[in-house]
Design an enzyme around this catalytic site. Sequence first.
Site, PDB file in Angstrom:
ATOM      1  N   ASP A   9      -3.934  -8.443   4.672  1.00  0.00           N
ATOM      2  CA  ASP A   9      -2.549  -9.234   4.789  1.00  0.00           C
ATOM      3  C   ASP A   9      -2.794 -10.299   5.813  1.00  0.00           C
ATOM      4  OD1 ASP A   9      -2.228  -6.841   6.257  1.00  0.00           O
ATOM      5  OD2 ASP A   9      -0.122  -7.052   6.449  1.00  0.00           O
TER       6      ASP A   9
ATOM      7  N   TYR B 133      10.028  -0.328   8.701  1.00  0.00           N
ATOM      8  CA  TYR B 133       8.648  -0.734   8.947  1.00  0.00           C
ATOM      9  C   TYR B 133       7.944   0.098  10.139  1.00  0.00           C
ATOM     10  CZ  TYR B 133       4.565  -3.711   9.972  1.00  0.00           C
ATOM     11  OH  TYR B 133       3.209  -4.193  10.009  1.00  0.00           O
TER      12      TYR B 133
ATOM     13  N   GLU C  87      -6.677  -6.100   9.014  1.00  0.00           N
ATOM     14  CA  GLU C  87      -6.054  -5.847   7.800  1.00  0.00           C
ATOM     15  C   GLU C  87      -5.890  -6.812   6.868  1.00  0.00           C
ATOM     16  OE1 GLU C  87      -2.729  -3.059   8.026  1.00  0.00           O
ATOM     17  OE2 GLU C  87      -3.257  -2.514   5.654  1.00  0.00           O
TER      18      GLU C  87
ATOM     19  N   HIS D  31       0.740  -1.277  -0.163  1.00  0.00           N
ATOM     20  CA  HIS D  31       0.104  -0.032  -0.056  1.00  0.00           C
ATOM     21  C   HIS D  31       0.716   1.280  -0.077  1.00  0.00           C
ATOM     22  CE1 HIS D  31       0.422   0.289   4.509  1.00  0.00           C
ATOM     23  NE2 HIS D  31      -0.539  -0.555   4.683  1.00  0.00           N
TER      24      HIS D  31
ATOM     25  N   HIS E 226      -1.747  -0.852  14.843  1.00  0.00           N
ATOM     26  CA  HIS E 226      -2.075   0.296  14.086  1.00  0.00           C
ATOM     27  C   HIS E 226      -3.270   0.322  13.507  1.00  0.00           C
ATOM     28  CE1 HIS E 226      -1.269  -0.793   9.673  1.00  0.00           C
ATOM     29  NE2 HIS E 226      -1.229  -1.807  10.210  1.00  0.00           N
TER      30      HIS E 226
ATOM     31  N   HIS F 195       4.913 -10.247  10.546  1.00  0.00           N
ATOM     32  CA  HIS F 195       5.719 -10.187   9.233  1.00  0.00           C
ATOM     33  C   HIS F 195       7.237 -10.449   9.710  1.00  0.00           C
ATOM     34  CE1 HIS F 195       2.529  -8.302   6.974  1.00  0.00           C
ATOM     35  NE2 HIS F 195       2.177  -7.547   7.929  1.00  0.00           N
TER      36      HIS F 195
ATOM     37  N   HIS G 240      -6.045  -9.225  13.773  1.00  0.00           N
ATOM     38  CA  HIS G 240      -5.833  -7.819  13.084  1.00  0.00           C
ATOM     39  C   HIS G 240      -6.850  -8.081  11.730  1.00  0.00           C
ATOM     40  CE1 HIS G 240      -4.496  -4.342  11.260  1.00  0.00           C
ATOM     41  NE2 HIS G 240      -3.566  -4.812  10.888  1.00  0.00           N
TER      42      HIS G 240
ATOM     43  N   ASP H  89       1.191  -7.018  13.795  1.00  0.00           N
ATOM     44  CA  ASP H  89       2.328  -6.315  13.101  1.00  0.00           C
ATOM     45  C   ASP H  89       3.475  -5.756  14.176  1.00  0.00           C
ATOM     46  OD1 ASP H  89       1.089  -6.363  10.546  1.00  0.00           O
ATOM     47  OD2 ASP H  89      -0.217  -4.695  11.040  1.00  0.00           O
TER      48      ASP H  89
HETATM   49 FE1  FEO Z   1      -1.817  -4.194   9.602  1.00  0.00          FE
HETATM   50 FE2  FEO Z   1       0.291  -6.495   8.360  1.00  0.00          FE
HETATM   51  O1  FEO Z   1      -1.265  -5.709   8.657  1.00  0.00           O
END
Ligand code: FEO
Length: 403
Positions: free
Chosen positions: A87, A196, A85, A29, A149, A229, A83, A168
């Site tokens: 991903d 990051y 999001e 993104h 986040h 991640h 989370h 994250d």
């Molecule tokens: Fe906030 Fe890795 O997604």
Amino acid sequence: MTDSAFSAVKVSEHVWWVGAIDWSLRDFHGYSTERGSTYNAYLVMGEYPVLIDTVKAGFRDEMLARVASVTDPNNVKVIVSQHAEMDHSGALPQVIDIIKPDKVYASQMGVQNLAAQLHHNHQITAVKDAETLKLGGLSFTFLETRMLHWPDSMVSYLAEDELLFSQDGFGMHLASGRRFADETDPADMSFEGRKYYANILLPYSSLILKLLERVGKLDISIKTIAPDHGPIWRKDLGTILGWYAKWAEQKPENRAIITFDTMWQSTALMARVIADAMSEAGTDVCLMPLHGSTRADVMTELLCAGALLVGSPTINNGMFPTVADVLTYARGLKPKNLIGAAFGSYGWSGEACFEVEEYLRQMNVELAAPALRLKFVPDEAALSQCREFGKVVASKLKERVGA
Ligand code: FEO
């Protein structure tokens, strides 16, 4: 273990990594990811298996294959979605359809956000902040980390393994065949961890300091940090915790980021001369031309700096588009404690520097010198002005950081 196209990796007594490696990702993104990423999911093997998070939708089969290398995916009884999001949740609806777990848990905001994003028909149960559940005979405690986040973010602590699934937090975009931080080049860890933080977590730095304090006061021991991640931390946790404490504090350093774009090399020449004068004055300088540096690169370098100087030529009565891009991005990430200044060459109207200054003011960057605007190609006298400009900013930065 059964034969499977992809293998799980053992993390601790009960925990296996069953995520996916996205070697091809180059843009997350708007954040440039030259080294790809991983979407980490974890399988916790208690009396029944529990899956912590899923992966991006296109990596569902890779994740399920890694699960299958440990146990039949249909044995998974519980999924925890930390989370919303995509991903981490993109594959969730399909994974629920395939394995039909008894329960899916998320934070209270997670339940709402998963519904709003994925438009699924599954029942998801909300856990409360600090709630502890026995799942498969193991003890999981969930801590909401709102706005770290996203509003729905939470982390999970597995007491038996003294392991924090940190979502994250403490993560980085780094595709690698190595799963652990202690197997990875420390320079890569430091750079990608900083990148990051600067591009994802920076606006929430005050919340990070509070979270570190909260976790520090909990009567728990953490031996492993398993983010969603990048590599897993099982040794030297003080390293990543120390980085986060430093980055969140955003204490200015005697370092200047000079970012610019140029039409006919005049603004580039100004940038080089300003940088030279600042170097001579003892500032650590990083020059970042926007025709070669991404917005994410600029933020990465800015994280440990004290000054932001922005150069733009004027084009069509405004600043250069790449400069507008990086300033819009940086303004949203809310870096703190910076001084700065604008400079640039122009032909006839010269509005760019004023637009840059307006952005810097909106970012609460203290202007260390009035904008340096030069007409067309700088001559010797103009280059002397650039040197003086650089010296003034260097001196104010020194004063600011007490160097
Ligand atoms: Fe906030 Fe890795 O997604």
